[in-house]
Design an enzyme around this catalytic site. Sequence first.
Site, PDB file in Angstrom:
ATOM      1  N   GLU A 122     -12.954 -20.447 -47.049  1.00 28.29           N
ATOM      2  CA  GLU A 122     -12.162 -21.358 -47.438  1.00 28.29           C
ATOM      3  C   GLU A 122     -11.604 -21.987 -46.215  1.00 28.29           C
ATOM      4  OE1 GLU A 122      -8.505 -19.005 -48.798  1.00 28.29           O
ATOM      5  OE2 GLU A 122      -7.603 -20.781 -49.747  1.00 28.29           O
TER       6      GLU A 122
ATOM      7  N   HIS B  48      -4.847 -15.321 -58.864  1.00 29.95           N
ATOM      8  CA  HIS B  48      -3.930 -14.250 -58.121  1.00 29.95           C
ATOM      9  C   HIS B  48      -2.900 -14.071 -58.960  1.00 29.95           C
ATOM     10  CE1 HIS B  48      -6.325 -14.188 -54.224  1.00 29.95           C
ATOM     11  NE2 HIS B  48      -6.507 -15.482 -54.659  1.00 29.95           N
TER      12      HIS B  48
ATOM     13  N   HIS C 108     -12.853 -13.615 -50.957  1.00 32.41           N
ATOM     14  CA  HIS C 108     -12.761 -14.939 -50.641  1.00 32.41           C
ATOM     15  C   HIS C 108     -13.632 -15.093 -49.052  1.00 32.41           C
ATOM     16  CE1 HIS C 108      -9.510 -14.578 -53.026  1.00 32.41           C
ATOM     17  NE2 HIS C 108      -8.858 -15.690 -52.739  1.00 32.41           N
TER      18      HIS C 108
ATOM     19  N   ASP D 246      -6.374 -20.548 -58.441  1.00 35.92           N
ATOM     20  CA  ASP D 246      -5.818 -19.644 -57.490  1.00 35.92           C
ATOM     21  C   ASP D 246      -4.386 -19.195 -57.535  1.00 35.92           C
ATOM     22  OD1 ASP D 246      -6.252 -18.497 -54.970  1.00 35.92           O
ATOM     23  OD2 ASP D 246      -6.338 -20.343 -53.842  1.00 35.92           O
ATOM     24  N   ASP D 247      -3.475 -19.979 -57.194  1.00 32.92           N
ATOM     25  CA  ASP D 247      -2.137 -19.612 -57.409  1.00 32.92           C
ATOM     26  C   ASP D 247      -1.299 -20.895 -58.033  1.00 32.92           C
ATOM     27  OD1 ASP D 247      -2.160 -17.204 -55.556  1.00 32.92           O
ATOM     28  OD2 ASP D 247      -3.306 -18.742 -54.471  1.00 32.92           O
TER      29      ASP D 247
ATOM     30  N   HIS E  40     -10.770 -17.216 -60.794  1.00 36.20           N
ATOM     31  CA  HIS E  40     -10.157 -16.818 -59.432  1.00 36.20           C
ATOM     32  C   HIS E  40      -8.808 -17.257 -59.599  1.00 36.20           C
ATOM     33  CE1 HIS E  40     -10.319 -18.021 -54.709  1.00 36.20           C
ATOM     34  NE2 HIS E  40      -9.072 -17.467 -55.229  1.00 36.20           N
TER      35      HIS E  40
HETATM   36  N1  ADE Z   1      -4.055 -14.998 -51.780  1.00 32.31           N
HETATM   37  C1  ADE Z   1      -3.626 -15.742 -52.632  1.00 32.31           C
HETATM   38  N2  ADE Z   1      -4.082 -17.330 -52.486  1.00 32.31           N
HETATM   39  C2  ADE Z   1      -4.911 -16.856 -51.466  1.00 32.31           C
HETATM   40  C3  ADE Z   1      -5.930 -17.937 -51.134  1.00 32.31           C
HETATM   41  N3  ADE Z   1      -6.060 -18.946 -51.288  1.00 32.31           N
HETATM   42  N4  ADE Z   1      -6.829 -17.326 -50.016  1.00 32.31           N
HETATM   43  C4  ADE Z   1      -6.506 -16.176 -49.550  1.00 32.31           C
HETATM   44  N5  ADE Z   1      -5.765 -15.194 -50.055  1.00 32.31           N
HETATM   45  C5  ADE Z   1      -4.991 -15.670 -51.158  1.00 32.31           C
HETATM   46 ZN    ZN Z   2      -7.751 -16.895 -53.940  1.00 33.22          ZN
END
Ligand code: ADE
Ligand code: ZN
Length: 334
Positions: free
Chosen positions: A200, A19, A197, A278-279, A17
């Site tokens: 969350e 991006h 997703h 994630d990011d 996971h």
């Molecule tokens: N795009 C990038 N990170 C995300 C996240 N945590 N939830 C939904 N979309 C995303």
């Molecule tokens: Zn994500």
Amino acid sequence: MSEIRDFIKKLPKAELHIHIEGSLEPELMFKLSKKNAIEIPFKSVEEIRLAYKFNNLQSFLDIYYAGAAVLITEEDFYDLTWAYLERCKENNVLHTEVFYDPQTHTNRGIDFDIVINGIHRALVDGKNKLGISSKLIMCFLRHLDEADAFTTLEQASSHLDKIVAVGLDSSEIGHPPSKFERVFEKAQSMGLLTVAHAGEEGPPAYIWEALDLLKVSRIDHGVRALEDEALVTKLITEKIPLTICPLSNIKLCVFKKMSEHNYRKLLKKGLVVTINSDDPAYFGGYINQNYIETAEALSLSKEELALSAKNSFIASFISDEQKKIYCDLVDKTL
Ligand code: ADE
Ligand code: ZN
């Protein structure tokens, strides 16, 4: 260095996971904004970092989409992906399954092929030069409509050799998986796997929809599953993995602090949970930092960390033979 940190660094891992646009570090964002003459609302790298304070998913997405605007050429997408793969090497990630959002780029006039070709070329080099295996997952932005997703799927049809699955991301609340049932059905008919997703910020009902309507192989995040006992039972009995992103959950206020995260509870119940970044450029760390902060806050044992790493390979889209090879490597670290 503490023993547990040392153990985490040596642990072989898969990341499921991430991006790719979320691995855009402020330094590269600044450099690309200058090179491509794209204005960003920050005067320095420090100012960019200071702006990374979020109170929910949407407050992050607004900044994240603005940042992605500096990506223009195939080389930019290559460099972005290559920088992430170098982090994989540092973090002992042996296999990664990377998300990307074509609509973030096509909707500002960047050609679909430029984006996928740049990312894919870096992933091929990652295998050849760094020994990191990978898969690419194309995500649909759920705040856009079904027609836009269908157009994107059509654009992907000449690149099916480069992507393994479709996913669903962006603003969750108000955009349930059911909105994309027909798109996902079509993607599956084209031979693609599906992930989404869900859970969350959104309710457990969205996780049910992702499973029942989108036929997903994994749930991305899914931390709100614990609110629904029947759902937890289904996830356990059907071994449906959750790709959990602990630092993201703290930065986006899904949990107040790491000691309140439910990762250990989910692991103890027997769900196939995994730890991911994630990011990472926005949330304060790559995968090892996620393992470290989760382990320290929840007192995870070496066995629980090794189980998390094995789960990451088991939940991946590689062959069973390859899964066994990687899991044996994890066992050897214990
Ligand atoms: N795009 C990038 N990170 C995300 C996240 N945590 N939830 C939904 N979309 C995303
Ligand atoms: Zn994500």
